[in-house]
Design a protein around this motif. Structure first.
Motif, short mmCIF file in Angstrom:
data_model
loop_
_atom_site.label_atom_id
_atom_site.label_comp_id
_atom_site.label_asym_id
_atom_site.label_seq_id
_atom_site.Cartn_x
_atom_site.Cartn_y
_atom_site.Cartn_z
N ALA A 179 0.85 -1.20 0.00
CA ALA A 179 0.00 0.00 0.00
C ALA A 179 0.88 1.23 0.00
O ALA A 179 1.93 1.27 0.64
CB ALA A 179 -0.89 -0.01 1.23
N ASP A 181 0.64 5.47 0.42
CA ASP A 181 -0.05 6.73 0.67
C ASP A 181 0.89 7.84 0.22
O ASP A 181 2.10 7.76 0.45
CB ASP A 181 -0.35 6.92 2.15
CG ASP A 181 -1.45 5.99 2.65
OD1 ASP A 181 -1.97 5.19 1.86
OD2 ASP A 181 -1.78 6.09 3.85
N LEU A 182 0.35 8.87 -0.41
CA LEU A 182 1.16 9.99 -0.86
C LEU A 182 0.56 11.27 -0.33
O LEU A 182 -0.65 11.52 -0.47
CB LEU A 182 1.19 10.04 -2.39
CG LEU A 182 1.87 11.28 -2.99
CD1 LEU A 182 3.36 11.27 -2.70
CD2 LEU A 182 1.60 11.36 -4.48
N PHE A 183 1.38 12.09 0.30
CA PHE A 183 1.01 13.42 0.74
C PHE A 183 1.98 14.39 0.07
O PHE A 183 3.17 14.40 0.38
CB PHE A 183 1.11 13.57 2.27
CG PHE A 183 -0.04 12.95 3.01
CD1 PHE A 183 -1.11 13.72 3.43
CD2 PHE A 183 -0.05 11.60 3.28
CE1 PHE A 183 -2.17 13.15 4.10
CE2 PHE A 183 -1.10 11.01 3.95
CZ PHE A 183 -2.17 11.79 4.37
N GLU A 194 -8.05 15.02 -0.75
CA GLU A 194 -7.78 13.68 -1.24
C GLU A 194 -8.08 13.65 -2.74
O GLU A 194 -9.21 13.86 -3.16
CB GLU A 194 -8.63 12.64 -0.51
CG GLU A 194 -8.26 11.23 -0.90
CD GLU A 194 -8.96 10.17 -0.05
OE1 GLU A 194 -8.46 9.04 -0.01
OE2 GLU A 194 -10.00 10.48 0.55
N GLU A 253 -7.80 7.62 -3.70
CA GLU A 253 -7.61 6.88 -2.46
C GLU A 253 -6.14 6.87 -2.05
O GLU A 253 -5.27 6.48 -2.84
CB GLU A 253 -8.13 5.45 -2.62
CG GLU A 253 -8.12 4.70 -1.31
CD GLU A 253 -8.77 3.33 -1.43
OE1 GLU A 253 -8.95 2.70 -0.38
OE2 GLU A 253 -9.06 2.88 -2.56
N HIS A 254 -5.89 7.37 -0.86
CA HIS A 254 -4.54 7.39 -0.26
C HIS A 254 -3.57 8.32 -0.99
O HIS A 254 -2.36 8.17 -0.86
CB HIS A 254 -3.94 5.98 -0.18
CG HIS A 254 -4.78 5.03 0.60
ND1 HIS A 254 -4.90 5.07 1.96
CD2 HIS A 254 -5.57 4.02 0.18
CE1 HIS A 254 -5.71 4.12 2.37
NE2 HIS A 254 -6.14 3.47 1.31
N ARG A 255 -4.09 9.27 -1.75
CA ARG A 255 -3.23 10.22 -2.47
C ARG A 255 -3.77 11.62 -2.22
O ARG A 255 -4.87 11.96 -2.65
CB ARG A 255 -3.20 9.88 -3.96
CG ARG A 255 -2.39 8.61 -4.21
CD ARG A 255 -2.89 7.89 -5.44
NE ARG A 255 -2.13 6.68 -5.68
CZ ARG A 255 -2.44 5.49 -5.18
NH1 ARG A 255 -3.47 5.35 -4.38
NH2 ARG A 255 -1.72 4.42 -5.48
N TYR A 256 -2.95 12.41 -1.54
CA TYR A 256 -3.39 13.71 -1.05
C TYR A 256 -2.46 14.83 -1.49
O TYR A 256 -1.27 14.62 -1.70
CB TYR A 256 -3.39 13.71 0.49
CG TYR A 256 -4.23 12.62 1.10
CD1 TYR A 256 -5.56 12.87 1.45
CD2 TYR A 256 -3.71 11.35 1.34
CE1 TYR A 256 -6.33 11.88 2.02
CE2 TYR A 256 -4.49 10.36 1.91
CZ TYR A 256 -5.80 10.62 2.25
OH TYR A 256 -6.57 9.64 2.81
#
Length: 113
Positions: free
Chosen positions: A2, A4-6, A41, A44-47
């Motif tokens: 998985a 996640d990107l911020f 967002e 999904e999981h990319r912000y």
């Protein structure tokens, strides 16, 4: 795995930046972690987030590739923003770059027509 990107964008004026990103992205922030940050967002999981950091403002450069390039640009135009630049690369990939009030660059890329 998985992921996640911020992706952070430093800004000088929280209110002006938050309003501009809401206009660009077409929605209010997904959440507000504190009084100096706002987070959207994109998928999904990319912000993407703004944070008041005046000493760094104006230097961000992010590009988001989208399947609906033309529709996305039309939606953004409908909210009153136009890209500062449009490019088509030799391989046909297109890019539209927007600049926030601090000069940070947020680009949208799309596959060839």
């Amino acid at each position: 795995m998985a992921i996640d990107l911020f992706a952070g964008v430093p800004v000088t004026d929280y209110g002006a930046a938050a309003a501009w990103y809401e206009q660009l992205l077409g929605a209010p922030p997904a959440f507000l972690p504190n009084d100096t940050e706002a987070v959207w967002e994109l998928a999904e999981h990319r912000y993407v987030f703004i944070e008041v950091r005046p000493e760094h403002a104006g230097h961000a450069m992010h590009t988001v590739f989208v399947d609906d390039f033309d529709a996305r640009l039309a939606q953004i135009a409908g909210r009153g923003l136009e890209p500062a630049e449009r490019e088509t690369y030799d391989n046909g990939v297109r890019k539209a770059t927007f600049r926030d009030p601090d000069g940070n660059e947020i680009g949208f890329g799309g596959a060839p027509v």
